[in-house]
Motif scaffolding. Structure first.
Motif, PDB file in Angstrom:
ATOM      1  N   PHE A  48      36.413  28.814  24.977  1.00 28.36           N
ATOM      2  CA  PHE A  48      35.047  29.843  25.201  1.00 28.36           C
ATOM      3  C   PHE A  48      34.450  29.678  26.300  1.00 28.36           C
ATOM      4  CE2 PHE A  48      36.205  30.938  20.718  1.00 28.36           C
ATOM      5  CZ  PHE A  48      36.189  32.301  20.572  1.00 28.36           C
ATOM      6  N   PHE A  84      30.719  31.350  27.722  1.00 21.50           N
ATOM      7  CA  PHE A  84      29.872  32.281  27.578  1.00 21.50           C
ATOM      8  C   PHE A  84      29.109  32.944  28.853  1.00 21.50           C
ATOM      9  CE2 PHE A  84      30.386  30.343  23.498  1.00 21.50           C
ATOM     10  CZ  PHE A  84      30.873  31.439  22.673  1.00 21.50           C
ATOM     11  N   GLN A 127      25.911  32.609  29.597  1.00 16.24           N
ATOM     12  CA  GLN A 127      25.021  31.573  30.206  1.00 16.24           C
ATOM     13  C   GLN A 127      24.575  30.474  28.924  1.00 16.24           C
ATOM     14  OE1 GLN A 127      21.591  32.545  31.886  1.00 16.24           O
ATOM     15  NE2 GLN A 127      21.068  34.486  30.968  1.00 16.24           N
ATOM     16  N   PHE A 128      23.901  29.614  29.426  1.00 15.31           N
ATOM     17  CA  PHE A 128      23.549  28.431  28.451  1.00 15.31           C
ATOM     18  C   PHE A 128      24.571  28.327  27.612  1.00 15.31           C
ATOM     19  CE2 PHE A 128      19.870  31.440  28.723  1.00 15.31           C
ATOM     20  CZ  PHE A 128      18.987  30.929  29.666  1.00 15.31           C
ATOM     21  N   ASN A 129      25.382  27.617  28.551  1.00 17.17           N
ATOM     22  CA  ASN A 129      26.780  27.475  27.481  1.00 17.17           C
ATOM     23  C   ASN A 129      27.056  26.178  27.300  1.00 17.17           C
ATOM     24  OD1 ASN A 129      29.323  28.906  27.386  1.00 17.17           O
ATOM     25  ND2 ASN A 129      29.137  29.590  29.645  1.00 17.17           N
ATOM     26  N   LEU A 130      26.125  25.017  27.591  1.00 15.25           N
ATOM     27  CA  LEU A 130      26.095  23.809  27.548  1.00 15.25           C
ATOM     28  C   LEU A 130      25.254  23.139  26.515  1.00 15.25           C
ATOM     29  CD1 LEU A 130      26.777  22.951  31.120  1.00 15.25           C
ATOM     30  CD2 LEU A 130      28.383  23.368  29.473  1.00 15.25           C
ATOM     31  N   ILE A 131      25.508  22.122  25.975  1.00 19.49           N
ATOM     32  CA  ILE A 131      24.416  21.367  25.194  1.00 19.49           C
ATOM     33  C   ILE A 131      23.346  20.727  25.911  1.00 19.49           C
ATOM     34  CG2 ILE A 131      24.301  19.860  23.155  1.00 19.49           C
ATOM     35  CD1 ILE A 131      26.088  21.505  21.877  1.00 19.49           C
ATOM     36  N   PRO A 132      22.400  20.871  25.569  1.00 15.35           N
ATOM     37  CA  PRO A 132      21.327  20.410  26.751  1.00 15.35           C
ATOM     38  C   PRO A 132      21.273  19.023  26.852  1.00 15.35           C
ATOM     39  CG  PRO A 132      20.273  21.487  25.110  1.00 15.35           C
ATOM     40  CD  PRO A 132      21.418  21.833  24.825  1.00 15.35           C
ATOM     41  N   LEU A 170      33.489  18.050  24.596  1.00 11.63           N
ATOM     42  CA  LEU A 170      33.234  18.479  23.102  1.00 11.63           C
ATOM     43  C   LEU A 170      34.267  19.297  22.403  1.00 11.63           C
ATOM     44  CD1 LEU A 170      30.325  18.555  21.823  1.00 11.63           C
ATOM     45  CD2 LEU A 170      29.949  20.673  22.575  1.00 11.63           C
ATOM     46  N   ARG A 179      35.277  22.930  30.077  1.00 12.25           N
ATOM     47  CA  ARG A 179      35.386  22.565  28.427  1.00 12.25           C
ATOM     48  C   ARG A 179      36.154  23.566  27.889  1.00 12.25           C
ATOM     49  NH1 ARG A 179      29.851  23.591  26.076  1.00 12.25           N
ATOM     50  NH2 ARG A 179      30.819  25.767  25.959  1.00 12.25           N
ATOM     51  N   ASP A 210      33.139  35.671  28.244  1.00 11.81           N
ATOM     52  CA  ASP A 210      32.537  36.571  27.771  1.00 11.81           C
ATOM     53  C   ASP A 210      31.243  36.858  28.788  1.00 11.81           C
ATOM     54  OD1 ASP A 210      30.685  38.324  26.778  1.00 11.81           O
ATOM     55  OD2 ASP A 210      30.256  37.151  25.239  1.00 11.81           O
TER      56      ASP A 210
END
Lengths: 420, 237
Positions: free
Chosen positions: B89, B91, B93-98, B108, B164, B176
């Motif tokens: 997937f 997305f 935005q904010f696709n990543l684990i901070p 991941l 990823r 998306d």
């Protein structure tokens, strides 16, 4: 599973400020809880070891708790005394190894005065059978010599060689002084953390001597016997208030108790100090248990704070949880991730709390012992405390399930696209 | 006959507690290597369709098959496993684990799927090598690999998210609106990179967007409003 744990740790580290603060509050509340429990336990131990090595405490017939109160704690008055002949009968019983007669009724600035014999310093034990030790000086030898407890010396600022006068009766005000017969401080006892610290000790003969010119609890008007002539009179005591008895063999304790309780000449009572002290603690221990309950509530409040912080972070983490879901994390994984956080914080909070408590105890134990006579054993954790911490962990485990469940529901309803 | 990678038949879905049906699709198929552009304005059911394809939502009626596995007949954990193994997937935005580094974010996908981990190792020499290879392909400079993702620009973040999605060779890549936060120039660049990597991996790409201008470069274009029999107005949320 292992990766989930590492994720949980890294995520927690990412929010280290807020979680750190809740961690500190957890650590402090655990330290408080265990600290209170520890002081309570030590106070109880030291209370129940106010007297040790004594097999029986004998007094006029009354309730066991009352007898302990006046014979050991010097609180309140005896309803009746024991005749000197009775004392001699008990002391000469073949089962008896030693006796300490005590005679009470006078005081010094509110501190109780106890008339006894030098056997007191030889046979009286407290704590884990610790004998009485002299901080300075020696036992009384002369008629008007006195040995005072550590608290008496500290509180009134007495030193060896000081002269003190006793008051008739107990209490602090409105008492008649035995001003004509001053006592010389010949010894000061080391601190014990028992009622001994608050006691002024004189010989039984001295008690007789200061009451020579007294009758029915009052000074005979116009009649006075100067101190220097007192020793010319027969100072054999007529009565004592209580007797501490040590037996040759502990096995004979019930036989001896029966002998005393069935004594024909006057009604007596013999109690086993351990049993009576235990009963007494049931009464005075309520305050300590209330304290424990309060510190238990502090832990619950700390836990509530922790759960609130984790729940509050849940909303900010919806995106993060959705990403984890998209790479294949199951709702169960999300549940574990969030639950682990709460558990992780309580676990490390508990550990830090215990380390903190151990450090504080180590630093302050000498001070506490010097000021309150309370001996706090240096230890990291005891079996009882482990049980207490087990309860804390159990509750925190249950509480941690709340954010886990919240995240679980959220991840089901959000799916892959959180609506923020 | 080859099994279609994605096969949707007579699909209907309604959110629990919400009113009417919001997705009603008669048929949608995609084969291996297909690059589908699904166009739809907001509110046309894009997110819902993705949730259904990811196996996170369960349809009220009809079937969804991915690689021959019928999602509706699987247990939720099995669907999670299927998603982990076969879908990547990306997305909006904010696709990543901070709190994870660039490389850890890429890896991941391999943490929750041993299939993708094994395929990633088989493709490169090791997980780290494969992550590095993909990041290279997606123009992420080597010195960025161990940085926290919060130091990356939005464009860089989206390319890391693409890495990823691609690692371990999933058969399906679902994107998306991955370019909505990028400027026009970077949108095209990102699309080209993503398409190129999907072609290289022979993955089926499902690209969902409200911006029809991006449709060039895809071999199929589908309009969600004409696919979805439920009218957009009905589900104004």
């Amino acid at each position: 599973m292992k990766y989930l744990l590492s994720l949980a740790v890294r995520s927690a580290w990412n929010r280290k400020l807020t979680l750190g603060l809740t961690l500190i509050s957890m650590a402090l509340s655990v330290a408080l809880l265990v600290g209170v429990e520890r002081v309570r336990q030590d106070a109880q131990d030291s209370f129940e070891q106010s007297v040790s090595g004594t097999d029986l405490v004998v007094g006029a017939r009354t309730s066991p708790v009352q007898l302990m109160l006046y014979a050991v704690f010097h609180i309140g008055d005896a309803t009746n005394n024991i005749h000197w002949q009775t004392y001699k009968d008990i002391a000469s019983n073949p089962a008896v190894a030693w006796t300490i007669p005590v005679s009470m009724g006078d005081s010094h600035h509110g501190f109780p005065v106890v008339g006894t014999t030098t056997d007191y310093f030889a046979h009286f034990h407290y704590g884990e059978s610790a004998p009485l030790a002299f901080a300075s000086g020696i036992p009384f030898a002369g008629l008007f010599d006195t040995v005072i407890g550590a608290e008496v010396a500290d509180h009134l600022g007495y030193h060896l060689g000081d002269k003190i006068t006793l008051s008739h009766g107990t209490g602090d005000i409105g008492l008649t002084e035995h001003a004509d017969k001053p006592f010389l401080v010949t010894g000061i006892l080391a601190r014990t953390g028992t009622p001994i610290d608050r006691t002024v000790h004189v010989s039984l003969e001295a008690i007789e001597a200061i009451h020579l010119d007294w009758q029915s609890g009052a000074k005979i008007p116009g009649f006075s016997i100067p101190a220097e002539f007192a020793s010319k009179f027969d100072l054999t005591p007529k009565e004592v208030t209580a007797i501490l008895v040590g037996l040759k063999s502990r096995a004979g304790v019930f036989k001896m108790q029966r002998f005393v309780n069935e004594y024909h000449a006057e009604p007596l009572l013999a109690v086993l100090p351990g049993v009576a002290l235990d009963q007494l603690w049931q009464v005075v221990g309520i305050a300590e248990r209330a304290l424990l309950a309060v510190s238990g509530m502090v832990v619950v409040v700390g836990l509530c704070g922790l759960i609130a912080v984790i729940l509050a972070s849940l909303n900010e983490r919806r995106r993060e949880l959705a990403i984890l879901r998209s790479v294949g994390a199951r709702p169960l994984d999300i549940f574990l991730l969030l639950s682990a956080e709460g558990l992780f914080v309580t676990l490390s909070g508990t550990l830090i709390g215990m380390v903190l408590l151990t450090a504080v105890t180590a630093i302050f134990a000498p001070l506490i012992q010097a000021h309150y006579g309370l001996i706090i054993a240096p230890k990291f954790i005891s079996f009882d405390e482990l049980g207490l911490l087990g309860i804390v962990m159990g509750i925190s485990l249950l509480a941690s399930l709340a954010p886990g469940y919240g995240a679980y529901k959220l991840s089901l309803s959000d799916g892959l696209t959180p609506r923020i | 006959m080859k099994t279609p990678v994605i096969q949707i038949k007579d699909l209907a879905f309604r959110y629990p507690k919400a009113g009417g049906i919001c997705i009603d699709i008669q048929e949608l198929n995609a084969d291996a290597g297909d690059r589908l552009f699904i166009y739809g304005p907001s509110g046309s059911g894009k997110s819902t369709l993705l949730g259904l394809l990811g196996g996170v939502l369960s349809p009220e009626r009809g079937t969804i098959s991915l690689l021959g596995h019928e999602l509706t007949k699987m247990t939720p954990p099995a669907r999670d496993r299927l998603r982990a193994d076969h879908i990547g997937f990306v997305f909006q935005q904010f696709n990543l684990i901070p709190y994870l580094s660039v490389t850890d974010n890429v890896l991941l996908s391999c943490r929750f799927s041993s299939r993708r981990r094994n395929r990633a190792i088989a493709s490169g020499k090791s997980l780290l090598d494969e992550a590095a290879r993909l990041l290279d392909h997606l123009d992420i400079a080597p010195e960025l690999r161990h940085r926290p993702v919060t130091q990356l620009s939005v464009g860089q973040q989206q390319r890391v998210a693409a890495a990823r999605a691609l690692i371990g060779g999933p058969e399906i890549v679902i994107a998306d609106e991955p370019t909505s936060a990028l400027d026009a120039e970077r949108q095209t660049a990102f699309l080209d990179l993503l398409s190129r990597e999907c072609i290289a991996a022979n993955a089926t790409l499902l690209f969902v967007s409200h911006d029809r201008r991006l449709a060039s470069g895809f071999n199929r274009e589908i309009s969600l409003p004409s696919l979805n029999l439920v009218q957009a107005e009905q589900e104004a949320a």
